[in-house]
Motif scaffolding. Structure first.
Motif, PDB file in Angstrom:
ATOM      1  N   GLY A 152      60.726   5.995  30.607  1.00 27.38           N
ATOM      2  CA  GLY A 152      60.681   4.773  31.409  1.00 27.38           C
ATOM      3  C   GLY A 152      59.354   4.050  31.272  1.00 27.38           C
ATOM      4  N   ALA A 153      58.223   4.807  31.269  1.00 30.36           N
ATOM      5  CA  ALA A 153      56.910   4.182  31.135  1.00 30.36           C
ATOM      6  C   ALA A 153      56.746   3.532  29.760  1.00 30.36           C
ATOM      7  CB  ALA A 153      55.820   5.232  31.360  1.00 30.36           C
ATOM      8  N   ALA A 154      57.200   4.234  28.708  1.00 31.36           N
ATOM      9  CA  ALA A 154      57.074   3.675  27.360  1.00 31.36           C
ATOM     10  C   ALA A 154      57.938   2.425  27.193  1.00 31.36           C
ATOM     11  CB  ALA A 154      57.462   4.730  26.325  1.00 31.36           C
ATOM     12  N   PHE A 155      59.169   2.467  27.701  1.00 28.66           N
ATOM     13  CA  PHE A 155      60.037   1.291  27.621  1.00 28.66           C
ATOM     14  C   PHE A 155      59.477   0.139  28.444  1.00 28.66           C
ATOM     15  CE2 PHE A 155      63.280   3.633  25.458  1.00 28.66           C
ATOM     16  CZ  PHE A 155      64.081   2.663  24.865  1.00 28.66           C
ATOM     17  N   ALA A 156      58.855   0.454  29.572  1.00 29.14           N
ATOM     18  CA  ALA A 156      58.237  -0.596  30.381  1.00 29.14           C
ATOM     19  C   ALA A 156      57.098  -1.254  29.615  1.00 29.14           C
ATOM     20  CB  ALA A 156      57.725  -0.019  31.699  1.00 29.14           C
ATOM     21  N   GLY A 157      56.315  -0.454  28.897  1.00 26.16           N
ATOM     22  CA  GLY A 157      55.250  -1.029  28.082  1.00 26.16           C
ATOM     23  C   GLY A 157      55.778  -1.942  26.991  1.00 26.16           C
ATOM     24  N   LEU A 158      56.833  -1.518  26.310  1.00 25.14           N
ATOM     25  CA  LEU A 158      57.454  -2.360  25.287  1.00 25.14           C
ATOM     26  C   LEU A 158      57.970  -3.664  25.888  1.00 25.14           C
ATOM     27  CD1 LEU A 158      59.497   0.295  23.250  1.00 25.14           C
ATOM     28  CD2 LEU A 158      57.668  -1.153  22.343  1.00 25.14           C
ATOM     29  N   SER A 159      58.657  -3.548  27.020  1.00 17.71           N
ATOM     30  CA  SER A 159      59.275  -4.717  27.644  1.00 17.71           C
ATOM     31  C   SER A 159      58.245  -5.650  28.259  1.00 17.71           C
ATOM     32  CB  SER A 159      60.275  -4.275  28.724  1.00 17.71           C
ATOM     33  OG  SER A 159      61.294  -3.468  28.158  1.00 17.71           O
TER      34      SER A 159
ATOM     35  N   PRO B  65      53.260  -1.244  18.751  1.00 16.68           N
ATOM     36  CA  PRO B  65      53.363   0.131  18.251  1.00 16.68           C
ATOM     37  C   PRO B  65      52.818   1.187  19.215  1.00 16.68           C
ATOM     38  CG  PRO B  65      52.548  -1.329  16.523  1.00 16.68           C
ATOM     39  CD  PRO B  65      52.542  -2.116  17.801  1.00 16.68           C
ATOM     40  N   VAL B  66      51.956   0.783  20.157  1.00 19.18           N
ATOM     41  CA  VAL B  66      51.348   1.765  21.062  1.00 19.18           C
ATOM     42  C   VAL B  66      52.379   2.383  22.009  1.00 19.18           C
ATOM     43  CG1 VAL B  66      49.597   2.143  22.839  1.00 19.18           C
ATOM     44  CG2 VAL B  66      49.096   0.652  20.871  1.00 19.18           C
ATOM     45  N   PRO B  67      53.091   1.592  22.829  1.00 19.06           N
ATOM     46  CA  PRO B  67      54.109   2.223  23.698  1.00 19.06           C
ATOM     47  C   PRO B  67      55.265   2.816  22.902  1.00 19.06           C
ATOM     48  CG  PRO B  67      54.233  -0.172  23.844  1.00 19.06           C
ATOM     49  CD  PRO B  67      52.987   0.140  23.093  1.00 19.06           C
TER      50      PRO B  67
END
Length: 438
Positions: free
Chosen positions: A337-344, A321-323
């Motif tokens: 891009g940074a948020a999707f990288a965190g999820l991935s 839930p954080v990213p």
């Protein structure tokens, strides 16, 4: 944890020797990566091909979605003969037929093929791909012992992520050079997959006793009739296994909910970043998420060994839930891009653990059927995400899908917190034997 070598139905990879087992697992990883690379390369340019042939974006989107959904029902049906001793034949045959279909599509693209030709050949490739995937889902249990499953599953996940990073770029570059090249590359990848599966020496099929009508006096027609009559019960056995297993119910919830949420977020990013023709921004998000997913998949086995499957599963679930929530404040391609990288980066930890426990707790004779049920439900969930993203963005804003997915991940984390230890313990104690057919 009990070694799968104790199962009398399936020879452990150690039976063929540790070196042979490692080699065969590496071949499966390579086959998966090459096949995924070709599929990503051709899949990303399929809508571009339709647009280049003069069809509208609406037609291109509708056909792309329809082709993607075409094999949802086929998977559980093909999984029945795969579980009954025809896994290797289905994998090699479907890969070879898919290579033929994509090769013919590449040949057709030398000119201006009619729409029915493109759709027919693409549909053939999709159905063969579904058949291959349905059969291959039962291969991993034959190539790795239970305590090696996290590493084995991580290898497959790493191949998927590498294909996700490299495939679209490869497909776009080849399409710029010549229209047939991405489809030719996909045909070559399918042919390589067929050869690779044939090169695996470890038995991939579960031996089983002959079914009804298979006695010496039975004719081929009577055996075929008996098999067809038993088919509905065999499909229901896979559905019943998922419905009756707490482990598989958790996997089903995660694969469907998380897959749908990620697809929803991706299309939200597409609608947000694609305004004004900023296609490079969308490419940045895809590249960042794919690269982070590859890192996460490669590091997952070591994290699981160090912390334990249950702790990794719950920690990763609460981290997601954080990213996802960070997308609320994302402003531009770098933020998305940074948020999707965190999820991935985090999601492969969940995927590797759940893939391992799903294989460990499923009887060998039900592996393909259970995997196909899970895959079909996830595909159906993801199929509705693009329309949902468009509706939410149009009626409210891009923050609406973000809020919805953040809440969904929080609910999943709470559900996982309650179930994780019991599920992992049940998977470790699962006998993994039995026929499972009704």
């Amino acid at each position: 944890m009990r070694q799968r070598a104790e199962d009398p139905e399936i020879p452990s990879p150690a039976v063929a020797g540790p070196s042979r087992g490692r080699t065969d697992l590496a071949i499966l990883w390579g086959v998966n990566a090459v096949d995924g690379l070709g599929s990503q390369a051709s899949g990303v340019v399929f809508p571009l091909l339709l647009l280049g042939l003069g069809h509208s974006p609406g037609t291109a989107g509708t056909l792309a979605g329809s082709v993607a959904l075409a094999g949802v029902v086929l998977g559980p049906l093909v999984a029945v003969p795969a579980d009954r001793g025809r896994r290797r034949r289905i994998m090699t045959g479907s890969a070879a037929l898919a290579a033929l279909g994509t090769g013919l599509l590449a040949l057709a693209c030398l000119g201006r093929p009619a729409l029915w030709v493109v759709v027919s050949l693409t549909l053939l490739e999709r159905l063969c791909s579904v058949a291959y995937e349905a059969a291959s889902r039962g291969a991993l249990v034959h190539l790795a012992d239970v305590d090696e499953l996290p590493r084995a599953a991580a290898g497959l996940q790493a191949g998927d992520q590498a294909a996700l990073v490299l495939g679209p770029a490869l497909g776009g570059a080849l399409f710029q050079l010549a229209r047939p090249l991405p489809f030719l590359a996909d045909a070559i990848s399918y042919a390589a997959a067929a050869v690779g599966v044939r090169a695996i020496r470890t038995p991939l099929d579960t031996p089983r006793e002959d079914g009804p009508g298979a006695g010496h006096g039975a004719t081929r027609r009577s055996r075929a009739g008996a098999a067809l009559r038993a088919w509905p019960a065999a499909v229901r056995a896979g559905l019943g296994m998922v419905a009756g297993s707490p482990v598989l119910r958790l996997v089903l919830v995660w694969t469907s909910a998380a897959g749908g949420a990620l697809t929803l977020l991706f299309y939200t990013a597409l609608f947000e970043l694609g305004r004004g023709g900023r296609t490079a921004a969308t490419g940045l998000v895809l590249a960042a998420s794919g690269a982070a997913g590859l890192v996460g998949a490669l590091g997952a086995p070591a994290v699981v060994r160090r912390l334990g499957a249950a702790r990794v599963l719950t920690s990763a679930a609460w981290a997601l839930p954080v990213p996802c929530g960070a997308l609320w404040w994302a402003g531009g391609a770098w933020g998305w891009g940074a948020a999707f990288a965190g999820l991935s980066l985090v999601l492969p930890l969940v995927t590797v653990v759940l893939s391992s426990v799903a294989v460990a707790c499923t009887p060998p004779s039900l592996q393909s059927r259970v995997g196909s049920v899970l895959g079909s439900v996830a595909a159906l969930t993801a199929a509705g995400a693009p329309a949902a993203a468009g509706l939410l963005v149009t009626v409210w804003s891009t923050r609406a899908p973000v809020l919805l997915c953040t809440a969904l991940f929080a609910v999943l984390a709470l559900y996982t917190q309650v179930r994780a230890r019991r599920v992992v313990r049940a998977a470790g104690a699962a006998p993994g034997t039995g026929d499972g057919d009704e």
